[in-house]
Write a protein that holds these residues in place. Sequence first.
Motif, PDB file in Angstrom:
ATOM      1  N   UNK A 709       0.828  -1.198   0.000  1.00  6.31           N
ATOM      2  CA  UNK A 709       0.000   0.000   0.000  1.00  6.31           C
ATOM      3  C   UNK A 709       0.867   1.254   0.000  1.00  6.31           C
ATOM      4  N   UNK A 710       1.913   1.249   0.808  1.00  6.41           N
ATOM      5  CA  UNK A 710       2.805   2.414   0.866  1.00  6.41           C
ATOM      6  C   UNK A 710       3.479   2.662  -0.485  1.00  6.41           C
ATOM      7  N   UNK A 711       3.841   1.599  -1.191  1.00  5.39           N
ATOM      8  CA  UNK A 711       4.473   1.768  -2.498  1.00  5.39           C
ATOM      9  C   UNK A 711       3.508   2.413  -3.490  1.00  5.39           C
ATOM     10  N   UNK A 712       2.243   2.005  -3.444  1.00  4.31           N
ATOM     11  CA  UNK A 712       1.244   2.596  -4.337  1.00  4.31           C
ATOM     12  C   UNK A 712       1.096   4.088  -4.064  1.00  4.31           C
ATOM     13  N   UNK A 713       0.988   4.434  -2.816  1.00  2.00           N
ATOM     14  CA  UNK A 713       0.774   5.848  -2.468  1.00  2.00           C
ATOM     15  C   UNK A 713       2.007   6.672  -2.789  1.00  2.00           C
ATOM     16  N   UNK A 714       3.198   6.137  -2.484  1.00  2.00           N
ATOM     17  CA  UNK A 714       4.402   6.927  -2.729  1.00  2.00           C
ATOM     18  C   UNK A 714       4.688   7.085  -4.222  1.00  2.00           C
ATOM     19  N   UNK A 715       4.208   6.161  -5.033  1.00  2.00           N
ATOM     20  CA  UNK A 715       4.372   6.340  -6.482  1.00  2.00           C
ATOM     21  C   UNK A 715       3.594   7.562  -6.959  1.00  2.00           C
ATOM     22  N   UNK A 716       2.534   7.920  -6.234  1.00  3.19           N
ATOM     23  CA  UNK A 716       1.739   9.114  -6.562  1.00  3.19           C
ATOM     24  C   UNK A 716       2.323  10.364  -5.905  1.00  3.19           C
ATOM     25  N   UNK A 717       2.671  10.287  -4.619  1.00  6.65           N
ATOM     26  CA  UNK A 717       3.180  11.483  -3.924  1.00  6.65           C
ATOM     27  C   UNK A 717       4.530  11.924  -4.461  1.00  6.65           C
ATOM     28  N   UNK A 718       5.351  10.976  -4.907  1.00  6.33           N
ATOM     29  CA  UNK A 718       6.706  11.322  -5.353  1.00  6.33           C
ATOM     30  C   UNK A 718       6.705  12.152  -6.630  1.00  6.33           C
ATOM     31  N   UNK A 719       5.571  12.232  -7.294  1.00  7.26           N
ATOM     32  CA  UNK A 719       5.462  13.043  -8.517  1.00  7.26           C
ATOM     33  C   UNK A 719       4.917  14.441  -8.230  1.00  7.26           C
ATOM     34  N   UNK A 720       4.697  14.760  -6.989  1.00  7.81           N
ATOM     35  CA  UNK A 720       4.076  16.041  -6.630  1.00  7.81           C
ATOM     36  C   UNK A 720       4.798  16.664  -5.440  1.00  7.81           C
ATOM     37  N   UNK A 721       4.647  17.958  -5.276  1.00  6.70           N
ATOM     38  CA  UNK A 721       5.204  18.597  -4.092  1.00  6.70           C
ATOM     39  C   UNK A 721       4.371  18.219  -2.869  1.00  6.70           C
TER      40      UNK A 721
END
Length: 821
Positions: A709-721
């Motif tokens: 779950x953390x990998x899914x979310x961080x794949x999204x957050x890492x593309x944004x500030x």
Amino acid sequence: MENQAPSGPLYGIRVLDLAGPPGQYCTKLLAQLGAGVIKVEPPAGDPGRRLPPFFHNSVDPQKSLHWFYYNTNKRSITLDLTTSEGVSKLKYLAARSDILVETQRPGLMEEAGLGYADLRRVNSRLIYVSVTPFGQTGPWREFKSCDLVASALGGLLYVCGWPDRAPVRMAGDQSLHLASLHGLAAALIALYQRQFTGLGQHVDVSMHECVPATLMSTIPSYVETGEISKRKGNDRTLAANGLFPCADGFVDVRLRNHRWGDFVAWLDSENMAGDLAEDKWKDPWYRIEPDSLKHIDAAVANFMRSKRRQELYDGGVKRGLEVAPINTAADIAHDPQLIARNFFVDVWHEELHTALPYMRSVLKLSETPVVAPARAPLIGEHNDEILKNGDQPAQVTSPAEKRAEPVGSSDTFSLPFTGLRVLEFTSAVAGPYVGKVLADYGARVIVVESRATRKTGGMAREPGPRASDRTSLNLGHLYNKVATNKMSVNINMTKPKGFELFKKLVVVTDVIIVIFAPRVLERWGLTYDQLTRIKPDIIMVRLPTVATSGPYKNQTSSSWNLLAMSGLNYMSGYPDRLPVSACRYSYPDESSSPFHPLAALLAALYWKTKTGRGQYVEASQYEGILALAGPGILEYMVNGQLPGRQVNRCPGAAPHGVYRCLGEDRWCAIAAFSEDEWGRLCMALGQPDLDKSPEFGSLAERLKHEDALDRVIESWTSQRTAEEVMGILQAAGIAAGVVQDVNDLLNKDPQLRARRYWKEVAHPEAGKLIGAGWGFKLSLAPEPLNGRPPLFGEHTDHVAGSILGIPEGEINDLIVNGILY
């Protein structure tokens, strides 16, 4: 559960408790202080009853150890506040109560007809405490938060953990505790003020504003040098300071500069000092050079590895050095100091057919003892007693309150402590922090210092390594932070005439705050019995590091040591890493250590106004920080399960973590506590079907697959500030917050700016000083004072002449003879 016998300084005060987690510790302490606390629950019971851990791991709303811990000494009623009948009954109770504590989102109580304005119409004396994530005003007032998000936005998370990994929160829901402690202080200030105005008021507590004050020197260091303090794991910037492995675990060592010789003598007595006895190492500035630190730490590490924890602890206590074990909950349960103090008390639970061990109160008041622990109530246990039988509070009205008719508007009121005189004879940070609250709200606080012993300022007055003048006693970051609006008098108390002058100050004082070990106060002749011979109605406040009794009563410890001893270090961080200081800074110094004695003091002031009598007040700093780790310790003592390091995770939410964003060391904290929030998070991520996948379809499944779950979310957050992530998710109704550093807090945070949080003042030597405000606002009190901290001995002449009435010629003689400076 039967009513307690009359006890505590707040006996006769009724409290309506509508609080969730941010306010539950506030009402717990009000009950300990003798107030009659009525827990108002919905018909199915308060949501807090469903929080783990549970008695013998049996998931049952009547068996939550978390609930038990925070609701001792309360009574429970059930009301459906979505109905007119429920609202009517609550108004009936509010008309007969003194304090109401609620934690609903801003506006919700007003929508139900139960806002402050509504209840003020039925009871103008009601003190209405609202504890919310961001306060009642400002651009973030509607945003969601939790302990993790509050720690992130408040700057605490950024300085916790290891530099090569995501920031990690401290165990024990520390932001929630901070909100409760600030709310408690504000409620008691309002109660004290009510005795003179006849009016209650609205207390607006912002959890977001409670956290930055715990960052110690982070803010003044940034203002002075531009340095952004970061988490450093176990890296050391001072010699012999930090965590060291030993033969059977770990110890926390905090060596103060003036104890270097004693520390080296200890190592030398074991033939393990090496070259550290050479003169070059006596220079504290030389010791903090990078190569010097490595050399010293190698010798210290070698010594520590050769000893067991208890041996090192005892050796430190014997020599007055700050060495403490990294305790687990099991160690705490068997701590000989706590056993000697009868700190754990068995409380019978008839519904469980057994007794459970609870911590007794950390507060001690000599004339009005706090209430002994009693079990938390069952759901609606007191409905008949309170709702059907018209339960009435035992009103104990003070003479001042009888005289006080409602007067004026908020613009006409004085600060609550106007006219109160306080003598501060302490050291470091925690004691002066108590005095700072009083001084900021109008008290005349006189700090007694000595050039001979450097008492009170002590370590706090020492300038930092980047100070423009390393010899100045006016550039200490910590001192200047906690000494606002105070006066400094410099008396040489090593001489008889100096001590006589101190006693003359006691005569004209209402409160004296002291922090030194029992042996020190006995040597000075400053025990409570001795002080009452000088001023019979004085209130004496003690903040012993460990206690005033027990085998370790004379232990010298820093609050880093206390974090280690409390189990919070052991419970914070990563399971695959060594324990690490839960925070880079000395967290208890600005949380439990000042706020527990402050609460007892404010309650004692309330009682003194009613009776004219002072009393002795004590709050152990060690026991105080233990209280903020309570549920974890209770879990071990009841279930035998040892709480370990859980990083940023939480059994009641998934996701619940800190995620990398665009930019260097930029992160955002995110938490979803319900299936509805999880569904909205999936939509915000652009993956609306994610909540239908087998591994993420329920909380139980998400908890099993948190790494994925953390990998899914961080794949999204890492593309944004981090700011974009927070904005998108808060708009979707998800608790999310930037992991703010000190620059974010001071220069970018729109909520703090809108609420005028930062206080700026000019200092004659330090230049511009910026300090944190308090986490609460009082509707009928003026803004706190914004005066600068005093220079060393700045007010000696004024205190001697204007307060003590000493003629100018005699003052000059005292200066010439080294009695005054």
